[in-house]
Design a protein around this motif. Sequence first.
Motif, short mmCIF file in Angstrom:
data_model
loop_
_atom_site.label_atom_id
_atom_site.label_comp_id
_atom_site.label_asym_id
_atom_site.label_seq_id
_atom_site.Cartn_x
_atom_site.Cartn_y
_atom_site.Cartn_z
N PHE A 126 0.84 -1.19 0.00
CA PHE A 126 0.00 0.00 0.00
C PHE A 126 0.88 1.25 0.00
O PHE A 126 2.01 1.22 0.45
N SER A 127 0.34 2.35 -0.51
CA SER A 127 0.98 3.62 -0.23
C SER A 127 0.72 3.94 1.23
O SER A 127 -0.04 3.28 1.91
N ASN A 128 1.33 4.99 1.74
CA ASN A 128 1.31 5.24 3.17
C ASN A 128 -0.07 5.57 3.71
O ASN A 128 -0.46 5.08 4.76
N LEU A 129 -0.82 6.43 3.02
CA LEU A 129 -2.15 6.75 3.48
C LEU A 129 -3.07 5.54 3.37
O LEU A 129 -3.93 5.34 4.22
N GLU A 130 -2.88 4.74 2.35
CA GLU A 130 -3.67 3.52 2.23
C GLU A 130 -3.40 2.59 3.41
O GLU A 130 -4.31 2.01 3.99
N GLU A 131 -2.13 2.45 3.75
CA GLU A 131 -1.77 1.60 4.88
C GLU A 131 -2.37 2.13 6.17
O GLU A 131 -2.87 1.36 7.01
N ASP A 132 -2.35 3.44 6.34
CA ASP A 132 -2.95 4.05 7.54
C ASP A 132 -4.44 3.78 7.59
O ASP A 132 -5.01 3.53 8.66
N SER A 296 -2.26 14.57 3.36
CA SER A 296 -1.92 14.30 1.96
C SER A 296 -0.55 13.66 1.72
O SER A 296 -0.27 13.27 0.58
N ASN A 297 0.29 13.56 2.75
CA ASN A 297 1.68 13.10 2.54
C ASN A 297 2.44 14.04 1.61
O ASN A 297 3.39 13.62 0.95
N GLN A 298 2.01 15.27 1.52
CA GLN A 298 2.63 16.22 0.59
C GLN A 298 2.89 17.55 1.29
O GLN A 298 2.32 17.86 2.34
N ILE A 299 3.80 18.34 0.69
CA ILE A 299 4.06 19.71 1.12
C ILE A 299 3.64 20.63 -0.02
O ILE A 299 4.01 20.39 -1.17
N LYS A 300 2.87 21.64 0.28
CA LYS A 300 2.41 22.55 -0.76
C LYS A 300 3.58 23.19 -1.48
O LYS A 300 4.56 23.62 -0.86
N ASP A 301 3.46 23.26 -2.82
CA ASP A 301 4.56 23.76 -3.63
C ASP A 301 4.93 25.20 -3.30
O ASP A 301 6.09 25.59 -3.36
N GLU A 302 3.92 26.01 -2.95
CA GLU A 302 4.17 27.45 -2.77
C GLU A 302 4.86 27.79 -1.45
O GLU A 302 5.25 28.94 -1.23
N ILE A 303 5.01 26.83 -0.55
CA ILE A 303 5.62 27.12 0.75
C ILE A 303 7.14 27.16 0.63
O ILE A 303 7.77 26.25 0.11
N LYS A 304 7.71 28.24 1.13
CA LYS A 304 9.16 28.40 1.14
C LYS A 304 9.71 27.78 2.42
O LYS A 304 9.33 28.15 3.53
N ILE A 305 10.62 26.82 2.26
CA ILE A 305 11.18 26.11 3.41
C ILE A 305 12.45 26.82 3.88
O ILE A 305 13.34 27.09 3.08
N GLN A 324 7.42 7.09 12.60
CA GLN A 324 7.33 5.86 11.82
C GLN A 324 6.67 6.07 10.45
O GLN A 324 6.56 5.13 9.67
N THR A 325 6.22 7.28 10.15
CA THR A 325 5.52 7.49 8.89
C THR A 325 6.51 7.52 7.73
O THR A 325 7.67 7.86 7.88
N ASN A 326 5.99 7.17 6.57
CA ASN A 326 6.82 7.12 5.37
C ASN A 326 5.95 7.48 4.17
O ASN A 326 4.92 6.85 3.97
N PRO A 327 6.29 8.51 3.37
CA PRO A 327 7.54 9.24 3.44
C PRO A 327 7.62 10.10 4.70
O PRO A 327 6.63 10.68 5.12
#
Length: 341
Positions: A126-132, A296-305, A324-327
């Motif tokens: 599974f992908s991570n959210l699917e596994e969760d 979402s397991n994602q970081i918004k593109d517009e956010i400056k890190i 323990q989360t992945n990614p």
Amino acid sequence: MLVENENQNPKRKLYSCGDWEDNGLGKDEDEDTYEFTEIKSSLFENDDYILDFSVGINHTLILTSNSKLIGFGYNYYGQLGTGDTDDQSIPIQIELPKLRFNEDISNYHFSCGFNKSFIYYSPPSFSNLEEDLIKLFKRKEFCDISFKTENGEIIEAHKLILKYRLNQNQNQNEIEKLQEIISNKSNQESNQIFEMIYSNNSILNPKLYSEIKEIINSNEKIEETIKRIYLNEKEKDFIIERKEKQYKFPKLILIMRSELYRGMFLSVTEDTSNKVTDYSELSNKSFQIFEYWIYSNQIKDEIKITQEIIDEIQIGIDYFQLNQTNPNLFDLLIRKFNNQN
């Protein structure tokens, strides 16, 4: 060799040829066959197909999509797994190792050797959210909707997840349609159906998936499902405060993604507050990164890190118990930080 008739309702057929010794061809005739001849058995159903098979020295095992293990041939050493040592000249059904509901028949693999057989089970990927979501499905403490199987057994599920995984057609009641399907299924099949709904994984059981694909968002990724919950303020029933800023989450999502909240909600009492306020070390931007990533397991593109955000997130990962989360969120931040610089 497996072929189909050319008619509209194809009957699956199995053919064999060669040395008949010790019933290795799956036919009653005690003679060698020099061309492919059909092995006839009612065990091979119209809607069935072969998932895996293996041929030993004089015995054969076949796994079908209808969860049937079929075998025939020499069995002096018990290599057919029938519980006895009787040879089988024609295909018979053999009892599989007992499946837990979260196991998928298509992930069983076979190998027949010299007077021995092996079955290997590899868990579905599974992908991570699917596994969760699958982990959440098994947490009965938080289930709030019940379905009855053909044997009268009860399968419990999460109404919020079903609301977003089933088609949202105002003129249809997909919950009722799902109940109608479940009412004709065994406990094992019902659990597989829910696992496919939660994971959107049709490979788990293609036959069962074909029965539910009309009532679920089969083309939608799990990430999109969870992000739709993220956008619906009405579904958010838990408040997290930091300073004067409030963030709302559905409890189910926090249970699914954070060990901290999973433990907290398991020990909830009537006096427990609906707020958590100890996030003073996180800036609003860092908390917004957490919020979006949890859904979402994602970081918004517009956010400056920045390095400051990375340092704060590292603290937050430990606090939320998300190690323990992945990614891993921290790895995603470092990668995005390096790309931006």
